[in-house]
Design a protein around this motif. Sequence first.
Motif, short mmCIF file in Angstrom:
data_model
loop_
_atom_site.label_atom_id
_atom_site.label_comp_id
_atom_site.label_asym_id
_atom_site.label_seq_id
_atom_site.Cartn_x
_atom_site.Cartn_y
_atom_site.Cartn_z
N LEU A 112 -12.70 -25.02 40.63
CA LEU A 112 -11.62 -24.91 39.65
C LEU A 112 -11.49 -26.20 38.84
N ARG A 113 -11.63 -27.33 39.50
CA ARG A 113 -11.59 -28.62 38.80
C ARG A 113 -12.71 -28.73 37.78
N THR A 114 -13.91 -28.29 38.17
CA THR A 114 -15.06 -28.36 37.28
C THR A 114 -14.91 -27.39 36.12
N VAL A 115 -14.41 -26.19 36.39
CA VAL A 115 -14.23 -25.19 35.34
C VAL A 115 -13.18 -25.66 34.33
N SER A 116 -12.12 -26.28 34.81
CA SER A 116 -11.10 -26.76 33.88
C SER A 116 -11.62 -27.92 33.04
N LYS A 117 -12.63 -28.62 33.53
CA LYS A 117 -13.18 -29.76 32.80
C LYS A 117 -14.21 -29.32 31.77
N ILE A 118 -15.18 -28.45 32.15
CA ILE A 118 -16.26 -28.11 31.23
C ILE A 118 -16.19 -26.68 30.71
N GLY A 119 -15.37 -25.82 31.29
CA GLY A 119 -15.25 -24.44 30.84
C GLY A 119 -16.03 -23.49 31.73
N LEU A 120 -15.54 -22.26 31.79
CA LEU A 120 -16.12 -21.27 32.70
C LEU A 120 -17.52 -20.85 32.27
N MET A 121 -17.71 -20.55 31.00
CA MET A 121 -19.02 -20.05 30.55
C MET A 121 -20.10 -21.12 30.70
N GLN A 122 -19.78 -22.36 30.39
CA GLN A 122 -20.76 -23.43 30.52
C GLN A 122 -21.10 -23.67 31.99
N PHE A 123 -20.10 -23.58 32.87
CA PHE A 123 -20.34 -23.75 34.30
C PHE A 123 -21.22 -22.62 34.83
N MET A 124 -20.98 -21.40 34.37
CA MET A 124 -21.80 -20.26 34.81
C MET A 124 -23.23 -20.40 34.31
N ARG A 125 -23.42 -20.87 33.07
CA ARG A 125 -24.77 -21.09 32.56
C ARG A 125 -25.51 -22.13 33.39
N LYS A 126 -24.80 -23.19 33.78
CA LYS A 126 -25.41 -24.25 34.58
C LYS A 126 -25.83 -23.73 35.95
N GLN A 127 -25.03 -22.82 36.54
CA GLN A 127 -25.32 -22.24 37.85
C GLN A 127 -26.28 -21.07 37.76
N GLY A 128 -26.55 -20.57 36.56
CA GLY A 128 -27.45 -19.42 36.40
C GLY A 128 -26.80 -18.11 36.76
N LEU A 129 -25.49 -17.99 36.51
CA LEU A 129 -24.75 -16.78 36.85
C LEU A 129 -24.36 -16.01 35.60
N SER A 130 -24.06 -14.74 35.79
CA SER A 130 -23.52 -13.92 34.70
C SER A 130 -22.09 -13.54 35.05
N LEU A 131 -21.37 -13.03 34.07
CA LEU A 131 -19.97 -12.69 34.27
C LEU A 131 -19.82 -11.52 35.25
N LYS A 132 -20.77 -10.60 35.27
CA LYS A 132 -20.69 -9.45 36.19
C LYS A 132 -20.84 -9.88 37.65
N GLU A 133 -21.57 -10.96 37.89
CA GLU A 133 -21.78 -11.42 39.26
C GLU A 133 -20.53 -12.05 39.87
N ILE A 134 -19.65 -12.61 39.05
CA ILE A 134 -18.49 -13.32 39.60
C ILE A 134 -17.22 -12.50 39.60
N THR A 135 -17.15 -11.40 38.86
CA THR A 135 -15.91 -10.61 38.83
C THR A 135 -15.98 -9.47 39.80
#
Length: 79
Positions: free
Chosen positions: A56-79
């Motif tokens: 949550l700290r990292t997402v609030s700092k760099i944003g959710l979409m950028q964090f997911m791109r860095k981790q190689g995730l898609s939105l369907k995988e996390i919801t």
Amino acid sequence: MSRVCKLTGKGTASGNNVSHAMNHTRRVQRANLHYKRLFVPELDRFVRVRLSARALRTVSKIGLMQFMRKQGLSLKEIT
């Protein structure tokens, strides 16, 4: 439901409680998980995610979409 962060994969860890007399008993360290409703400006909507406090700290700092791109995730995988 498993106790795993959807973004980082952080889960439970196991170890020992060690007393002053050096007695060892097994213990579980659970991840600090929270359900959070995050706004994604790229999609112009809210997303509900179960994530760790560290993520949550990292997402609030760099944003959710950028964090997911860095981790190689898609939105369907996390919801």
